[in-house]
Write an enzyme that holds these catalytic residues in place. Structure first.
Site, mmCIF file in Angstrom:
data_model
loop_
_atom_site.group_PDB
_atom_site.id
_atom_site.type_symbol
_atom_site.label_atom_id
_atom_site.label_comp_id
_atom_site.label_asym_id
_atom_site.label_seq_id
_atom_site.Cartn_x
_atom_site.Cartn_y
_atom_site.Cartn_z
ATOM 1 N NE ARG A 58 37.990 41.665 40.370
ATOM 2 C CZ ARG A 58 38.416 42.139 38.762
ATOM 3 N NH1 ARG A 58 37.265 42.230 38.423
ATOM 4 N NH2 ARG A 58 38.775 42.312 38.697
ATOM 5 C CB SER A 82 35.158 44.936 32.262
ATOM 6 O OG SER A 82 34.601 45.656 32.645
HETATM 7 P P1 ADP Z 1 38.173 43.791 34.677
HETATM 8 O O1 ADP Z 1 39.237 43.434 35.624
HETATM 9 O O2 ADP Z 1 36.950 43.725 35.212
HETATM 10 O O3 ADP Z 1 38.825 43.163 32.921
HETATM 11 P P2 ADP Z 1 39.957 46.062 33.956
HETATM 12 O O4 ADP Z 1 41.469 45.041 33.597
HETATM 13 O O5 ADP Z 1 39.443 46.977 33.317
HETATM 14 O O6 ADP Z 1 38.834 45.115 34.498
HETATM 15 O O7 ADP Z 1 40.642 46.594 35.804
HETATM 16 C C1 ADP Z 1 41.042 47.346 35.999
HETATM 17 C C2 ADP Z 1 41.746 47.771 37.206
HETATM 18 O O8 ADP Z 1 40.021 47.841 38.309
HETATM 19 C C3 ADP Z 1 42.444 46.726 38.283
HETATM 20 O O9 ADP Z 1 42.987 47.129 39.375
HETATM 21 C C4 ADP Z 1 40.878 46.183 38.755
HETATM 22 O O10 ADP Z 1 41.510 45.394 39.894
HETATM 23 C C5 ADP Z 1 40.374 46.803 39.389
HETATM 24 N N1 ADP Z 1 38.834 46.083 39.185
HETATM 25 C C6 ADP Z 1 37.981 46.053 38.215
HETATM 26 N N2 ADP Z 1 36.614 45.429 38.652
HETATM 27 C C7 ADP Z 1 36.905 46.074 39.793
HETATM 28 C C8 ADP Z 1 35.590 45.841 41.591
HETATM 29 N N3 ADP Z 1 34.344 45.558 40.723
HETATM 30 N N4 ADP Z 1 35.988 46.986 42.151
HETATM 31 C C9 ADP Z 1 36.900 46.660 42.769
HETATM 32 N N5 ADP Z 1 38.389 47.037 41.603
HETATM 33 C C10 ADP Z 1 37.857 46.642 40.733
#
Ligand code: ADP
Length: 160
Positions: A89, A127
Site C-alpha cells: 500500500r 482489515s
Molecule cells: P492487514 O495488513 O490488513 O492486516 P493482512 O496481514 O491480512 O492484512 O495482509 C495480507 C497481505 O495483503 C499483505 O501483503 C498486505 O500488504 C496485503 N494487503 C492488505 N490490505 C491491502 C490493500 N488494501 N491493498 C493491497 N494489498 C493489501
C-alpha cells in the site's frame, strides 16, 4: 507449474486483499491463500471462519485456501512455491515488508517475494480499518466483498 502463496491474517478479507489474490491468480498457475493462525493474536473471526469467508469471495479456479501456524518459508518449501506475493500500500508498508522479504530470501533462496502495488482506491484500506468503521456503525460495503459484508456487520454488532 508455478505456485504462489498470498499470506496474511485476512481478519476479514477486504477488496484490497481480493484484488491482490485475483491479480496473482492471473500471473501464476496456482495460488494458495495462506491464513495465518496465530493463537496469541486476538481476531474477530476464527481461522476456520476467515478461510470460509475467503472461499466465498474468490472465484478464480486456480486459488485454494489453507492455514498454517509455522514459519512461512517452511510452508513455501513444502509446497515448492516459486513466490510469496504481497500487496504494497503506502510507503508505510515498505520497511517491514522489505525486512521480511530479505529474511525469507536468506532462509529459502529459491522462493522470491513479489510485490504488487495496491490499487489507488485500496491504498488506505485495511482489515483493522474495516473493523473500526463497522463497529462504529459506518458503511463498509465499498471496502469488502458483497458476499461477506453481512457476516462482518453481524459479528461487529455481536449478533453471532
Ligand atoms: P492487514 O495488513 O490488513 O492486516 P493482512 O496481514 O491480512 O492484512 O495482509 C495480507 C497481505 O495483503 C499483505 O501483503 C498486505 O500488504 C496485503 N494487503 C492488505 N490490505 C491491502 C490493500 N488494501 N491493498 C493491497 N494489498 C493489501
Amino acid at each position: 507449474m508455478k505456485i504462489a502463496i498470498c499470506p496474511g491474517s485476512f481478519d476479514p478479507i477486504t477488496l484490497g486483499h481480493l484484488d491482490i489474490i485475483e491479480r496473482t491468480a492471473d500471473i501464476f498457475d496456482e495460488v494458495i491463500v495462506l491464513v495465518a493462525s496465530n493463537k496469541s493474536k486476538k481476531t474477530l473471526f476464527t481461522t476456520q471462519e476467515r478461510m470460509e469467508l475467503i472461499k466465498r469471495c474468490v472465484t478464480a479456479k486456480n486459488v485454494t485456501v489453507d492455514t498454517d501456524d509455522g514459519l512461512l518459508v517452511n510452508y513455501a518449501r513444502e509446497k515448492k512455491a516459486a513466490a510469496i506475493v504481497k500487496g504494497l500500500r503506502a510507503m508505510s508498508d515498505f520497511d517491514y515488508e522489505f525486512q521480511q522479504a530479505l529474511t525469507n530470501k536468506s532462509l529459502y533462496p529459491e522462493c522470491e517475494t513479489v510485490f504488487l502495488t495496491a490499487r489507488g482506491e485500496n491504498m488506505f484500506l485495511s482489515s483493522s480499518m474495516v473493523k473500526e468503521v463497522c463497529s462504529l456503525g459506518g458503511d463498509i460495503t465499498s471496502f469488502v466483498p458483497g458476499a461477506i459484508a453481512e457476516d462482518i456487520i453481524k459479528r461487529c454488532k455481536g449478533d453471532n
